[in-house]
Every structure is written in structure tokens, then in C-alpha cells.
Motif scaffolding. Sequence first.
Motif, PDB file in Angstrom:
ATOM      1  N   GLN A   6       0.840  -1.190   0.000  1.00 49.49           N
ATOM      2  CA  GLN A   6       0.000   0.000   0.000  1.00 49.49           C
ATOM      3  C   GLN A   6       0.876   1.242   0.000  1.00 49.49           C
ATOM      4  N   CYS A  23      -3.225   0.284  -3.816  1.00 50.72           N
ATOM      5  CA  CYS A  23      -3.030  -1.074  -3.301  1.00 50.72           C
ATOM      6  C   CYS A  23      -2.623  -1.969  -4.452  1.00 50.72           C
ATOM      7  N   MET A  32     -10.431  -8.294  -3.994  1.00 47.79           N
ATOM      8  CA  MET A  32      -9.702  -7.265  -3.258  1.00 47.79           C
ATOM      9  C   MET A  32     -10.679  -6.418  -2.472  1.00 47.79           C
ATOM     10  N   TYR A  33     -10.181  -5.852  -1.349  1.00 47.82           N
ATOM     11  CA  TYR A  33     -11.041  -5.176  -0.385  1.00 47.82           C
ATOM     12  C   TYR A  33     -10.345  -3.939   0.168  1.00 47.82           C
ATOM     13  N   TRP A  34     -11.144  -2.944   0.512  1.00 51.84           N
ATOM     14  CA  TRP A  34     -10.667  -1.808   1.281  1.00 51.84           C
ATOM     15  C   TRP A  34     -11.443  -1.743   2.593  1.00 51.84           C
ATOM     16  N   TYR A  48     -15.344  -3.298  -2.237  1.00 51.36           N
ATOM     17  CA  TYR A  48     -14.623  -4.495  -2.591  1.00 51.36           C
ATOM     18  C   TYR A  48     -14.761  -4.751  -4.097  1.00 51.36           C
ATOM     19  N   VAL A  66     -13.782   3.830  -5.750  1.00 49.92           N
ATOM     20  CA  VAL A  66     -12.741   2.839  -6.014  1.00 49.92           C
ATOM     21  C   VAL A  66     -12.693   2.522  -7.496  1.00 49.92           C
ATOM     22  N   ARG A  68     -10.792  -0.645 -10.205  1.00 44.08           N
ATOM     23  CA  ARG A  68      -9.977  -1.857 -10.366  1.00 44.08           C
ATOM     24  C   ARG A  68      -9.766  -2.045 -11.866  1.00 44.08           C
ATOM     25  N   LEU A  76      -8.314   3.390  -3.968  1.00 44.56           N
ATOM     26  CA  LEU A  76      -9.360   4.005  -3.131  1.00 44.56           C
ATOM     27  C   LEU A  76      -9.197   5.515  -3.195  1.00 44.56           C
ATOM     28  N   TYR A  89      -6.340   2.817   6.964  1.00 42.96           N
ATOM     29  CA  TYR A  89      -6.970   2.127   5.843  1.00 42.96           C
ATOM     30  C   TYR A  89      -6.130   0.902   5.476  1.00 42.96           C
ATOM     31  N   CYS A  91      -5.874  -2.425   2.862  1.00 42.36           N
ATOM     32  CA  CYS A  91      -6.270  -3.149   1.667  1.00 42.36           C
ATOM     33  C   CYS A  91      -6.030  -4.628   1.932  1.00 42.36           C
ATOM     34  N   SER A  93      -6.585  -8.833   0.052  1.00 44.98           N
ATOM     35  CA  SER A  93      -6.959  -9.618  -1.116  1.00 44.98           C
ATOM     36  C   SER A  93      -7.149 -11.067  -0.710  1.00 44.98           C
TER      37      SER A  93
END
Lengths: 116, 111
Positions: A6, A23, A32-34, A48, A66, A68, A76, A89, A91, A93
Motif C-alpha cells: 500500500q 493497493c 480485493m477489499y478496502w 470491494y 474505487v 480496479r 481508493l 486504511y 487493503c 486480497s
Amino acid sequence: NAGVTQTPKFRVLKTGQSMTLLCAQDMNHEYMYWYRQDPGMGLRLIHYSVGEGTTAKGEVPDGYNVSRLKKQNFLLGLESAAPSQTSVYFCASSYSVTSGGGNEQFFGPGTRLTVL
Amino acid sequence: GQQVMQIPQYQHVQEGEDFTTYCNSSTTLSNIQWYKQRPGGHPVFLIQLVKSGEVKKQKRLTFQFGEAKKNSSLHITATQTTDVGTYFCAGLSLNDYKLSFGAGTTVTVRA
């Protein structure tokens, strides 16, 4: 393998400024997620993604966007930062999301953001 | 929506003592995961429990999944200073496969 990285690690913003948190993961994960982490509140999902080109809202999406565009990257954005967005924050996966193996999440080191 | 409650929020333990942290979900879970976050660090996956009544051990850590798949516990025996950190449970929803994290139990150890 670097895992999940990150940038930046720390940032201080003034109210109303914008910024993008980056990320990247090198594990070829689809998901993937925040998250944001605030004292006493655990990890709360912001947005996500279930694959390249897809995004979805999580539990606390307001004030964030966001993207991707590439499988390995998940960005983000804060368009107009507010003091309530002061947080750490993370990130993360994962390879899958189903109950079988591979659904554990791998976290990045985090970004500490302060909004004045 | 699904909620995962975790207690206690803080646990102050004398080195060598045992303690348990508990996790309860408002809905039946597909599985439950446990993570550990060291001070200043990021969450790291410890283990996943899938089956009703499942018990798994990792050295001094014992993880249990309830029969109804709505609760879980983490028991640490003979606590050491290396156990310091925050332990999170995270429940995987049956419906949308999202993880919901508990608020965590922050553990400090008195030498």
C-alpha cells in the motif's frame, strides 16, 4: 513475493482535499477489499472487488470511490476529505470467497490518514 | 445485516495465565476466521473453522466453532509476551460470502 503493498504509509490532508490510496497484490488474487479501522470498531468494509473491472459497495462506502482497472491494483479515492475520514486504511486480497480453502484475506501494511 | 460481536474488548493477562475471547454472530455463518494484529501492524490470518463443533489447535491456541455455527472462541494457555496484540474473529456470511469482523480483543501481558 511482496504480497499486498500500500502507498502511501502516512498522509495528512486538509478538509476538502482529495487523494488516492494505492493497493497492489502480486498473488494473482481475484478478490480485493478496502477496510477502515477505527478504535473499538474493528475493520469495516468500504468497497470491494470480485475481479478486474468490477467494484461493489461495502458497509461504509459514502465519501469513497474505487477502481480496479488492473487485476493486481485496487485504488481508493477520497474526493473531498472530511475529518471523519481520519482512520487507518487497510487493503486486503483473497483467492476466493467461498467456504472452502483460499478465502483467507491477506492484508497490506496500512495507510494512516489524518484529515485536519 | 450480519453482525459479529466480540468480547471482551480488552484483556489484561498475567504472563503464564490463560484467557478466552468470545465471538457471537447474529446469523448462522459459513465459516469463521481468526486474525491477529500486532501493535502497529496489520491483521494476519491465523485459522479458519468450517464445521459445526470444530476444534483446532495451534500450539497454545485453541479455536472452537459452536454447534450452531453462530459462535466461536479462542483460548490461549500460558500466555506469553509474544501473544500481545488484537485478536479479531471474522464471520463469513452464508448468503453473500462477505467477511464481517468483530471489534477485536486487545491483549496486554504483565510480565
